[in-house]
Design an enzyme around this catalytic site. Structure first.
Site, PDB file in Angstrom:
ATOM      1  CB  CYS A 197       5.614  -9.269   1.768  1.00 15.22           C
ATOM      2  SG  CYS A 197       6.573  -9.590   3.273  1.00 15.22           S
TER       3      CYS A 197
ATOM      4  CD  GLN B 259       1.360  -3.549   1.155  1.00 16.90           C
ATOM      5  OE1 GLN B 259       2.057  -3.875   2.105  1.00 16.90           O
ATOM      6  NE2 GLN B 259       1.834  -3.397  -0.077  1.00 16.90           N
TER       7      GLN B 259
END
Length: 340
Positions: A104, A74
């Site tokens: 996030c 990621q």
């Protein structure tokens, strides 16, 4: 990259079940342990920001054991050129998928224009995806939320997905909570905003050609399997870390693999040579063994096993022997339990 000689050939890439990327948790050492328990689960790295990939210690950031496949990395970032270069580097390392973090909510990540804040700029995210896809043949995917702050209706999510579709992204992982960008910690953002699984269902219904992976609040295999009628795959986060033996049923129940579940003690014994190899490379046992603390959860002797690791693995002179000693305590408790 180290290779476990006894490892079976890597399983094919499937997103039917995966472990979410988690900072400080999905390190190479945890991933190796997870792979000993489940052959089919897709594993993800921690998020790595694109500038670090380009300018940092690549082996430290991106190195992995070949036994970890299928494995996705990621990336975090918002600059198309940087992300394209980072994607090329990751492809050269042999990752099976490159995922872009658009979920996030942490303040630090927001300041770098990374993560969930990018949901408000779908055009920019689309340019990033296009640049990454043009730089490599490895599949490029996106992990996102269902919304941010007061931009949390289906129309907002639909607009974002439309841009990802137009950019050529064919697989989206949707954490079925919105992100609140100010006032909540990352931990609170995993618990307080309500789960709305129906949003992910609606995306799949409207974009049937896209692969939609559901994330958020998934904790037991029996309950989560019901979602597979509405989405294509499931991504589990902290449950897989706090109770890694939860993964022992995944290959059989999620993927339909024949045969019994793995043996917990056999997994521990297979983890020991890995620990010894990492120690020979100069990695202190505490960094590896912290991921094995919960391996024997709810097993007789688990408390003594955890206590021994907690009290001894961090010592400066610790060696892999500390793991053998913890297993011996577990064995002694098991024998005593059987005799009682």
């Amino acid at each position: 990259m180290l290779t476990c000689p006894s490892s079976p050939p890597p399983a094919p890439l499937s997103r039917r079940f995966s472990i979410a990327p988690m900072m400080a948790y999905t390190t190479r050492d945890f991933r190796y342990l997870a792979r000993l328990i489940t052959r089919r689960t897709l594993l993800y790295t921690e998020m790595v920001v694109a500038p670090a990939v380009i300018h940092g210690d690549r082996d430290r950031l991106l190195g992995f054991d070949a036994a970890e496949h299928p494995l996705a990395v990621q990336l975090g970032g918002s600059d198309p050129a940087q992300l394209a270069e980072a994607a090329r580097v990751c492809a050269d390392y042999g990752y099976d998928e490159i995922n872009l973090n658009v979920g996030c909510p942490s303040d630090r990540v927001q300041q770098g224009k990374i993560g969930a804040v990018l949901m408000a700029e779908p055009d920019q995210v689309a340019r990033c995806v296009e640049a990454m896809a043009a730089a490599t043949e490895v599949p490029v995917t996106v992990k996102t939320r269902i919304g941010i702050d007061d931009q949390d209706d289906y129309a907002f999510l639909r607009r974002f997905v439309t841009h990802m579709d137009g950019a050529g992204c064919r697989s989206l992982t949707i954490h079925a909570r919105k992100a609140i960008l100010a006032g909540l910690s990352p931990k609170e953002n995993r618990d307080i905003p309500p789960l709305i699984y129906e949003r992910a269902y609606a995306v799949k219904a409207e974009f049937p050609h896209l692969e939609i992976i559901l994330n958020g609040g998934l904790k037991d295999i029996g309950g989560m399997l019901a979602h597979l009628g509405q989405v294509d795959g499931l991504m589990v986060g902290r449950e897989a870390y706090m109770n890694p033996w939860f993964l022992a049923d995944v290959d059989r129940r999620v993927f339909g693999e024949p045969g019994p579940a793995p043996d917990r003690r056999a997994v521990a014994e297979a983890f020991l040579p890995y620990l010894q190899r990492r120690y020979a490379q100069g990695v202190h046992p505490k960094h590896v063994l912290r991921h094995a603390l919960n391996l024997f959860q709810a097993v007789p002797g688990a408390r003594a096993y955890r206590r021994h690791l907690s009290e001894n693995a961090h010592r400066r002179d610790a060696t892999p022997k500390v793991f053998e000693e913890a297993l011996a305590l577990l064995d002694a408790a098991t024998v005593g339990y059987a005799a009682s």
